[in-house]
Design a protein around this motif. Structure first.
Motif, mmCIF file in Angstrom:
data_model
loop_
_atom_site.group_PDB
_atom_site.id
_atom_site.type_symbol
_atom_site.label_atom_id
_atom_site.label_comp_id
_atom_site.label_asym_id
_atom_site.label_seq_id
_atom_site.Cartn_x
_atom_site.Cartn_y
_atom_site.Cartn_z
ATOM 1 N N PHE A 150 4.026 -7.664 -3.242
ATOM 2 C CA PHE A 150 2.842 -7.920 -4.049
ATOM 3 C C PHE A 150 3.334 -7.781 -5.492
ATOM 4 C CE2 PHE A 150 -0.435 -6.111 -0.797
ATOM 5 C CZ PHE A 150 -0.185 -7.181 0.047
ATOM 6 N N THR A 151 3.390 -8.873 -6.221
ATOM 7 C CA THR A 151 3.934 -8.832 -7.577
ATOM 8 C C THR A 151 2.875 -8.364 -8.566
ATOM 9 O OG1 THR A 151 3.452 -11.159 -7.926
ATOM 10 C CG2 THR A 151 5.645 -10.613 -7.097
ATOM 11 N N GLU A 152 3.324 -7.567 -9.518
ATOM 12 C CA GLU A 152 2.457 -7.030 -10.568
ATOM 13 C C GLU A 152 1.154 -6.489 -9.982
ATOM 14 O OE1 GLU A 152 2.175 -9.961 -13.713
ATOM 15 O OE2 GLU A 152 4.300 -9.713 -14.187
ATOM 16 N N ALA A 153 1.285 -5.714 -8.921
ATOM 17 C CA ALA A 153 0.117 -5.220 -8.187
ATOM 18 C C ALA A 153 -0.567 -4.037 -8.859
ATOM 19 C CB ALA A 153 0.532 -4.829 -6.765
ATOM 20 N N GLY A 154 0.167 -3.278 -9.647
ATOM 21 C CA GLY A 154 -0.428 -2.102 -10.269
ATOM 22 C C GLY A 154 -0.003 -1.954 -11.718
ATOM 23 N N TRP A 155 -0.915 -1.404 -12.540
ATOM 24 C CA TRP A 155 -0.656 -1.168 -13.957
ATOM 25 C C TRP A 155 -0.595 0.338 -14.183
ATOM 26 C CZ3 TRP A 155 0.549 -3.817 -18.271
ATOM 27 C CH2 TRP A 155 0.322 -3.213 -19.503
ATOM 28 N N LYS A 156 0.562 0.812 -14.614
ATOM 29 C CA LYS A 156 0.736 2.228 -14.890
ATOM 30 C C LYS A 156 1.858 2.371 -15.906
ATOM 31 C CE LYS A 156 1.255 6.682 -12.548
ATOM 32 N NZ LYS A 156 1.406 7.365 -11.255
ATOM 33 N N PHE A 157 1.728 3.338 -16.793
ATOM 34 C CA PHE A 157 2.730 3.581 -17.836
ATOM 35 C C PHE A 157 2.980 2.325 -18.678
ATOM 36 C CE2 PHE A 157 4.457 6.677 -14.501
ATOM 37 C CZ PHE A 157 3.684 7.715 -14.976
ATOM 38 N N ASP A 158 1.896 1.625 -19.001
ATOM 39 C CA ASP A 158 1.931 0.467 -19.897
ATOM 40 C C ASP A 158 2.761 -0.708 -19.386
ATOM 41 O OD1 ASP A 158 0.264 1.677 -21.813
ATOM 42 O OD2 ASP A 158 1.971 2.794 -22.631
ATOM 43 N N ARG A 159 2.798 -0.863 -18.068
ATOM 44 C CA ARG A 159 3.469 -2.032 -17.503
ATOM 45 C C ARG A 159 2.967 -2.300 -16.090
ATOM 46 N NH1 ARG A 159 9.320 -0.840 -14.832
ATOM 47 N NH2 ARG A 159 8.552 -2.502 -13.533
ATOM 48 N N TYR A 160 3.239 -3.496 -15.612
ATOM 49 C CA TYR A 160 2.921 -3.856 -14.241
ATOM 50 C C TYR A 160 4.066 -3.470 -13.319
ATOM 51 C CZ TYR A 160 -1.133 -6.574 -15.618
ATOM 52 O OH TYR A 160 -2.350 -6.959 -16.102
ATOM 53 N N TRP A 161 3.711 -3.116 -12.073
ATOM 54 C CA TRP A 161 4.686 -2.732 -11.050
ATOM 55 C C TRP A 161 4.477 -3.590 -9.806
ATOM 56 C CZ3 TRP A 161 8.273 0.970 -12.242
ATOM 57 C CH2 TRP A 161 8.015 1.728 -13.374
ATOM 58 N N ASP A 162 5.586 -4.024 -9.211
ATOM 59 C CA ASP A 162 5.548 -4.733 -7.931
ATOM 60 C C ASP A 162 5.552 -3.716 -6.793
ATOM 61 O OD1 ASP A 162 5.855 -7.013 -9.481
ATOM 62 O OD2 ASP A 162 7.936 -7.361 -8.889
ATOM 63 N N VAL A 163 5.047 -4.135 -5.645
ATOM 64 C CA VAL A 163 5.086 -3.312 -4.438
ATOM 65 C C VAL A 163 5.754 -4.118 -3.339
ATOM 66 C CG1 VAL A 163 3.737 -2.071 -2.689
ATOM 67 C CG2 VAL A 163 2.982 -2.074 -5.088
ATOM 68 N N GLY A 164 6.833 -3.567 -2.794
ATOM 69 C CA GLY A 164 7.488 -4.168 -1.636
ATOM 70 C C GLY A 164 6.818 -3.645 -0.380
ATOM 71 N N TRP A 165 6.508 -4.541 0.559
ATOM 72 C CA TRP A 165 5.880 -4.138 1.815
ATOM 73 C C TRP A 165 6.894 -4.220 2.933
ATOM 74 C CZ3 TRP A 165 1.696 -1.441 2.711
ATOM 75 C CH2 TRP A 165 0.801 -1.283 1.641
ATOM 76 N N TYR A 166 6.909 -3.159 3.734
ATOM 77 C CA TYR A 166 7.863 -2.994 4.824
ATOM 78 C C TYR A 166 7.099 -2.728 6.119
ATOM 79 C CZ TYR A 166 11.481 -2.713 1.305
ATOM 80 O OH TYR A 166 12.337 -3.016 0.278
#
Length: 176
Positions: A150-166
């Motif tokens: 899930f690309t750019e799934a969360g906003w934290k610390f002034d940036r977007y974060w991706d989440v890899g799903w396993y």
């Protein structure tokens, strides 16, 4: 002469563990993007989380003790609330800062998956905020494979974060 290393103990989490488990989790809330929570919790706020687990069944909370203190915990939680998801769980591991890199995550996951082997659970899923090479290695060691991001799934610390799903296959379908 160095002292003997203290034995690691893994057991179900209890009400008495709640303050320390909350402290462990709050470290990740404050310092990392491992969780997308952005505000720390009090133990009272985390109590419903604690009570969502049981000593038997697919939704478990296991705690690791080392050197007379909590070193971390692993969970298997409800994957999604709809009934058809009942044979799936989402797993996670959180380690106290003093316990990172000592094999405690491996011990916790080993105990968790041994317990889940006795349950009617078909799949385990894990979401990993990226980058997180240590978590990826741990999950792959236990047979998880990456199924997508899930690309750019969360906003934290002034940036977007991706989440890899396993995902990890666990057993046959519960009805068969």
């Amino acid at each position: 002469m160095s002292p003997e290393p203290e034995e690691l103990q893994v057991r179900p989490g209890t009400e008495a563990d709640l303050p320390t488990l909350t402290d462990v989790y709050n470290h990740y809330v404050r310092e990392t993007a491992v969780t997308f929570d952005t505000a720390v919790f009090t133990p009272e706020q985390r109590r419903p989380w604690l009570h969502s687990y049981s000593e038997d069944g697919p939704h478990r909370l296991l705690v690791a003790w080392s050197s007379r203190r909590i070193a971390g915990y692993a969970t298997s939680s409800r994957f999604r609330p709809k009934p058809a998801y009942a044979s799936s769980v989402e797993t996670s591991v959180y380690l106290a800062p003093h316990a990172v890199g000592r094999g405690i995550g491996t011990a916790l996951y080993g105990a968790l998956f041994a317990a889940l082997a006795k349950e009617p659970v078909h799949r385990a899923f894990a979401g990993i905020a990226l980058p997180n090479e240590a978590s990826i290695r741990l999950h792959e060691r236990f047979g998880f494979r990456r199924i997508g991001d899930f690309t750019e799934a969360g906003w934290k610390f002034d940036r977007y974060w991706d989440v890899g799903w396993y995902e990890k296959p666990l057993g046959p379908h519960p009805s068969g």
